[in-house]
Write a protein that holds these residues in place. Sequence first.
Motif, PDB file in Angstrom:
ATOM      1  N   LEU A  43      39.215  45.523  40.741  1.00  0.00           N
ATOM      2  CA  LEU A  43      38.783  44.143  40.994  1.00  0.00           C
ATOM      3  C   LEU A  43      39.472  43.223  39.993  1.00  0.00           C
ATOM      4  N   GLN A  44      40.181  42.246  40.490  1.00  0.00           N
ATOM      5  CA  GLN A  44      40.878  41.278  39.648  1.00  0.00           C
ATOM      6  C   GLN A  44      39.887  40.244  39.120  1.00  0.00           C
ATOM      7  N   VAL A  45      40.071  39.779  37.890  1.00  0.00           N
ATOM      8  CA  VAL A  45      39.151  38.806  37.290  1.00  0.00           C
ATOM      9  C   VAL A  45      39.410  37.402  37.831  1.00  0.00           C
ATOM     10  N   LEU A  46      40.657  36.948  37.767  1.00  0.00           N
ATOM     11  CA  LEU A  46      41.013  35.597  38.214  1.00  0.00           C
ATOM     12  C   LEU A  46      41.961  35.664  39.402  1.00  0.00           C
ATOM     13  N   PRO A  47      41.968  34.634  40.256  1.00  0.00           N
ATOM     14  CA  PRO A  47      42.892  34.630  41.402  1.00  0.00           C
ATOM     15  C   PRO A  47      44.348  34.676  40.939  1.00  0.00           C
ATOM     16  N   LYS A  48      45.136  35.525  41.588  1.00  0.00           N
ATOM     17  CA  LYS A  48      46.558  35.634  41.276  1.00  0.00           C
ATOM     18  C   LYS A  48      47.214  36.475  42.351  1.00  0.00           C
ATOM     19  N   GLY A  49      48.405  36.102  42.736  1.00  0.00           N
ATOM     20  CA  GLY A  49      49.167  36.879  43.700  1.00  0.00           C
ATOM     21  C   GLY A  49      48.438  37.015  45.021  1.00  0.00           C
ATOM     22  N   ILE A  50      48.315  38.246  45.491  1.00  0.00           N
ATOM     23  CA  ILE A  50      47.686  38.464  46.798  1.00  0.00           C
ATOM     24  C   ILE A  50      46.163  38.487  46.720  1.00  0.00           C
ATOM     25  N   PHE A  51      45.603  38.435  45.509  1.00  0.00           N
ATOM     26  CA  PHE A  51      44.149  38.402  45.357  1.00  0.00           C
ATOM     27  C   PHE A  51      43.698  36.979  45.048  1.00  0.00           C
ATOM     28  N   GLN A  52      43.155  36.312  46.046  1.00  0.00           N
ATOM     29  CA  GLN A  52      42.678  34.942  45.872  1.00  0.00           C
ATOM     30  C   GLN A  52      41.155  34.844  46.011  1.00  0.00           C
ATOM     31  N   GLN A  53      40.577  35.635  46.901  1.00  0.00           N
ATOM     32  CA  GLN A  53      39.136  35.599  47.131  1.00  0.00           C
ATOM     33  C   GLN A  53      38.415  36.823  46.582  1.00  0.00           C
ATOM     34  N   ARG A  54      39.073  37.937  46.567  1.00  0.00           N
ATOM     35  CA  ARG A  54      38.438  39.170  46.094  1.00  0.00           C
ATOM     36  C   ARG A  54      38.650  39.291  44.588  1.00  0.00           C
ATOM     37  N   THR A  55      37.933  38.417  43.874  1.00  0.00           N
ATOM     38  CA  THR A  55      38.035  38.355  42.420  1.00  0.00           C
ATOM     39  C   THR A  55      36.644  38.217  41.820  1.00  0.00           C
ATOM     40  N   VAL A  56      36.545  38.477  40.531  1.00  0.00           N
ATOM     41  CA  VAL A  56      35.279  38.277  39.823  1.00  0.00           C
ATOM     42  C   VAL A  56      34.889  36.799  39.879  1.00  0.00           C
ATOM     43  N   LEU A  57      35.857  35.907  39.642  1.00  0.00           N
ATOM     44  CA  LEU A  57      35.557  34.476  39.638  1.00  0.00           C
ATOM     45  C   LEU A  57      34.963  34.023  40.969  1.00  0.00           C
ATOM     46  N   ALA A  58      35.537  34.474  42.078  1.00  0.00           N
ATOM     47  CA  ALA A  58      35.005  34.099  43.391  1.00  0.00           C
ATOM     48  C   ALA A  58      33.572  34.602  43.551  1.00  0.00           C
TER      49      ALA A  58
END
Length: 159
Positions: A43-58
């Motif tokens: 799980l990515q923390v902040l939006p970046k690259g191909i992960f924009q919605q599936r993040t901790v921030l979202a």
Amino acid sequence: MILREGSKLVYHRLAWKEPFAPHLLQVLYEDDDMVALNKPSGLQVLPKGIFQQRTVLAQLQWKEWKMPPSSCSKRKNVQLHPVPVHRLGRGTSGLLLCAKTKLAKVQLASYFAEGAANAEKKRDGTEVGKERKISKFYRALVTGILEHDGVLSFPYSRL
């Protein structure tokens, strides 16, 4: 094709589906100032690259939190949702601290910055964490046989 002056060029980007990422965040601790989460690997923390919605921030933005009242004089600068004060790599699992107020965000971030500033001084074997307010420790799973027990050192280390 050569365009003429005044022509419009329209580009329709195909929608993409974000790759799978874990979505369950376990709350380990919560008070009026901060939330400590158990961030899973993947799980990515902040939006970046191909992960924009599936993040901790979202996920922090979508969940309803018990936020301190903004009318309380001690709780000025309340945010709409908790925000991460540091990052863990997408492949790293572990404790992630998130601030509920701007004051908590500044204070917690300064504790991490202070630890990073002192990191070079701690390679002499003295007690880790003595000067730091917050320290990060990483554990890695390795394969193979180690010749000696102890700490593995890598040429590049980032706190």
